[in-house]
Design a protein around this motif. Structure first.
Motif, short mmCIF file in Angstrom:
data_model
loop_
_atom_site.label_atom_id
_atom_site.label_comp_id
_atom_site.label_asym_id
_atom_site.label_seq_id
_atom_site.Cartn_x
_atom_site.Cartn_y
_atom_site.Cartn_z
N GLN A 1 0.81 -1.22 0.00
CA GLN A 1 0.00 0.00 0.00
C GLN A 1 0.84 1.27 0.00
N ASN A 2 2.15 1.13 0.32
CA ASN A 2 3.05 2.28 0.17
C ASN A 2 3.18 2.69 -1.29
N PHE A 3 2.92 1.74 -2.18
CA PHE A 3 3.01 2.02 -3.61
C PHE A 3 1.65 2.33 -4.23
N SER A 4 0.59 1.77 -3.67
CA SER A 4 -0.76 2.08 -4.15
C SER A 4 -1.78 1.63 -3.12
N GLU A 5 -2.75 2.52 -2.85
CA GLU A 5 -3.80 2.18 -1.89
C GLU A 5 -4.80 1.19 -2.46
N ILE A 6 -4.68 0.89 -3.72
CA ILE A 6 -5.59 -0.07 -4.39
C ILE A 6 -5.41 -1.49 -3.83
N PHE A 7 -4.18 -1.80 -3.41
CA PHE A 7 -3.91 -3.16 -2.93
C PHE A 7 -4.75 -3.50 -1.71
N ARG A 8 -5.26 -4.74 -1.70
CA ARG A 8 -6.03 -5.27 -0.58
C ARG A 8 -5.41 -6.60 -0.12
N GLU A 9 -5.99 -7.18 0.90
CA GLU A 9 -5.44 -8.39 1.48
C GLU A 9 -5.38 -9.55 0.49
N ASP A 10 -6.23 -9.52 -0.52
CA ASP A 10 -6.25 -10.63 -1.48
C ASP A 10 -5.05 -10.63 -2.42
N ILE A 11 -4.20 -9.59 -2.38
CA ILE A 11 -3.06 -9.52 -3.29
C ILE A 11 -2.11 -10.69 -3.09
N GLN A 12 -1.93 -11.11 -1.84
CA GLN A 12 -1.00 -12.21 -1.57
C GLN A 12 -1.45 -13.50 -2.27
N ASN A 13 -2.73 -13.78 -2.20
CA ASN A 13 -3.24 -14.99 -2.83
C ASN A 13 -3.22 -14.88 -4.35
N GLU A 14 -3.47 -13.68 -4.84
CA GLU A 14 -3.54 -13.46 -6.29
C GLU A 14 -2.21 -13.72 -6.98
N ILE A 15 -1.11 -13.53 -6.27
CA ILE A 15 0.19 -13.59 -6.94
C ILE A 15 1.01 -14.82 -6.56
N THR A 16 0.37 -15.85 -6.00
CA THR A 16 1.10 -17.11 -5.84
C THR A 16 1.44 -17.66 -7.22
N ILE A 17 2.53 -18.39 -7.31
CA ILE A 17 2.95 -18.92 -8.61
C ILE A 17 1.87 -19.81 -9.21
N GLU A 18 1.21 -20.61 -8.37
CA GLU A 18 0.16 -21.50 -8.88
C GLU A 18 -0.99 -20.70 -9.48
N ASN A 19 -1.40 -19.64 -8.79
CA ASN A 19 -2.48 -18.80 -9.32
C ASN A 19 -2.05 -18.05 -10.58
N CYS A 20 -0.81 -17.63 -10.60
CA CYS A 20 -0.31 -16.93 -11.79
C CYS A 20 -0.43 -17.81 -13.03
N VAL A 21 -0.20 -19.10 -12.84
CA VAL A 21 -0.31 -20.03 -13.96
C VAL A 21 -1.77 -20.31 -14.30
N ASN A 22 -2.54 -20.69 -13.32
CA ASN A 22 -3.89 -21.18 -13.60
C ASN A 22 -4.91 -20.09 -13.91
N LYS A 23 -4.57 -18.84 -13.62
CA LYS A 23 -5.45 -17.74 -14.05
C LYS A 23 -5.28 -17.43 -15.54
N ARG A 24 -4.19 -17.94 -16.12
CA ARG A 24 -3.98 -17.71 -17.55
C ARG A 24 -4.76 -18.76 -18.35
N ASN A 25 -6.07 -18.55 -18.30
CA ASN A 25 -6.99 -19.54 -18.87
C ASN A 25 -7.55 -19.09 -20.21
N SER A 26 -7.00 -18.01 -20.77
CA SER A 26 -7.42 -17.63 -22.13
C SER A 26 -7.01 -18.73 -23.08
N PHE A 27 -7.73 -18.86 -24.18
CA PHE A 27 -7.48 -19.97 -25.11
C PHE A 27 -6.02 -19.97 -25.55
N GLY A 28 -5.36 -21.12 -25.36
CA GLY A 28 -3.95 -21.23 -25.71
C GLY A 28 -3.01 -20.90 -24.57
N GLY A 29 -3.57 -20.48 -23.42
CA GLY A 29 -2.74 -20.10 -22.28
C GLY A 29 -2.19 -21.29 -21.53
#
Length: 459
Positions: free
Chosen positions: A411-439
């Motif tokens: 939040q020192n860089f942006s007040e937009i960040f919330r508690e869910d940021i930690q879960n959003e950027i796990t390596i597993e989520n980074c991979v499995n959120k790329r669900n666009s066709f061909g991802g």
């Protein structure tokens, strides 16, 4: 002894010219095609009444005897016989006498060699395709075995974003899939039979070229006699396809080599598919991948050679075109060996999961996902990009990973960040959120594997 073509010559061929002019040392591999073509031609001559049925049977039996002699190793190839065509015709004359001379009625060595080499490269193209299918199955098996392993994805050989190892492998499946379809296209385009074109202008005999085409497994005869004997596009095209396959193998080789280094150690090669050093006992070298990579230049050279040979030849046949064979033969031999040894090696690869996991900790592979998080919360992407660049710089200075940051630091860089940021950027989520066709998501990779299996079932 004079050659079969020397009736108007007053001197025998100089021995040095015989050696220079001969192609028997390399075109003898086309003996099967030459004999098949001659048998089909003799059957057509018999069918058309150009020779008698008894003569045709005598010729065919003689040719089959020659085939047996060659395959048993009792046939003697001689440099003075020039090429495979004359060598077989000479032996046929020895076996059945003067009637052998009737076999060459209504054909020339020009259309004969055009047929032989076309049949040969088509046969070899089918073998290459079969090897590629085997390769594709190895890729599929390895992709399923390590389906959920995450590795760093790279651009510019710099860590970029996390991807599934199976997704990376399936990228090569797509490359070799295109190579398979190129071979299919080549086989369609080369499916024309040139025999009966004569030297360049056709013949005065009443031939049935459609019959010969059918006998030899072609869909139709060629339409223009000049083009029939002067066309080598099919050699160039297969040489191009082999070059592309070799390029794909070379790219894969480069990654195998990199992944095997102690700096990466992402994979291990089986001892049976690696070599050692004569002086350094600790070495385990990926020589197969290196040699496959090295042979790519040789295969490219063969393609350039035939293109250069053909670039300014007038119609129709010219002796330059004898240079069409050695290069494509060499490329065929090498690509078959490269494909088979490579997929055999690949089939033994094991993946170092822990080493890969450790390598991703401080590579900022989730930086794009942090920017995407901000963009999804209304921050213009360019501004989000700038913010995350500052975050990466901050983490580098503190020697921490992005996921190690606390919410207050975010939040020192942006007040937009919330508690869910930690879960959003796990390596597993980074991979499995790329669900666009061909991802790279596991769902997408499963679909790729399913589609790949369906493709192979159609071959």
């Amino acid at each position: 002894m004079k050659k079969m073509w020397e009736s108007s010559f007053n001197k025998e061929t100089d021995k040095l010219l015989e050696k220079f002019n001969a192609s028997i040392t390399f075109d003898k591999r086309m003996y099967e095609e030459d004999i098949k073509g001659s048998i089909a031609h003799s059957r057509m001559l018999g069918k058309q009444g150009i020779i008698s049925s008894e003569e045709q049977k005598e010729i065919e039996n003689g040719l089959l005897q020659i085939k047996n002699e060659i395959e048993n190793g009792t046939f003697e190839f001689k440099i003075e016989d020039e090429d495979i065509h004359m060598s077989i015709e000479k032996r046929l004359t020895e076996i059945i006498g003067a009637v052998a001379g009737k076999l060459h009625t209504a054909r020339s060595r020009n259309d004969q060699v055009a047929l032989d080499v076309r049949m040969y490269v088509r046969k070899e193209a089918k073998k290459i395709k079969k090897l590629l299918v085997n390769f594709e199955n190895v890729i599929l098996n390895l992709s399923e075995k390590y389906e959920d392993i995450i590795i760093p994805g790279y651009t510019h050989l710099q860590r970029a974003q996390p991807i599934l190892f199976s997704h990376h492998l399936m990228a090569y499946f797509q490359m070799f899939k295109r190579d398979i379809t190129r071979i299919d296209d080549f086989l369609k385009r080369s499916d024309e039979m040139p025999l009966g074109a004569g030297a360049l202008a056709g013949t005065t005999f009443d031939l049935d070229r459609h019959f010969v085409a059918q006998e030899l497994g072609f869909s139709k005869p060629t339409e223009n006699s000049l083009d029939s004997v002067s066309d080598r596009d099919f050699i160039i095209e297969l040489g191009m396809i082999i070059s592309v396959i070799s390029m794909h193998l070379s790219r894969f080789s480069e990654e195998i080599i990199i992944w095997c280094t102690s700096e990466f150690s992402f994979i291990n090669l089986d001892d049976a598919f690696a070599t050692g050093s004569s002086i350094m006992p600790q070495k385990k070298n990926p020589d197969i991948a290196e040699l496959v990579r090295g042979k790519t230049g040789r295969i490219y050279g063969n393609l350039m050679a035939i293109l250069t040979t053909m670039k300014a030849l007038p119609l129709a046949y010219n002796k330059d075109m004898q240079e069409d064979k050695e290069g494509i033969f060499d490329s065929i031999d090498n690509i078959k060996l490269c494909i088979e040894i490579f997929y055999s090696m690949l089939n033994t690869v094991t993946v170092n999961k822990e080493k890969i996991f450790d390598s991703m900790k401080y590579g900022f592979l989730n930086a794009t996902d942090v920017a995407d998080y901000l963009a999804k919360h209304g921050v213009p992407f360019r501004q989000a990009h700038k913010i995350v660049g500052e975050i990466v710089s901050y983490c580098e200075n503190k020697k921490i990973a992005i996921e190690d940051m606390t919410l207050s630091e975010f939040q020192n860089f942006s007040e937009i960040f919330r508690e869910d940021i930690q879960n959003e950027i796990t390596i597993e989520n980074c991979v499995n959120k790329r669900n666009s066709f061909g991802g790279t998501s596991i769902q997408n990779v499963k679909m790729q594997i399913k589609n790949a299996k369906s493709f192979l079932e159609t071959i």
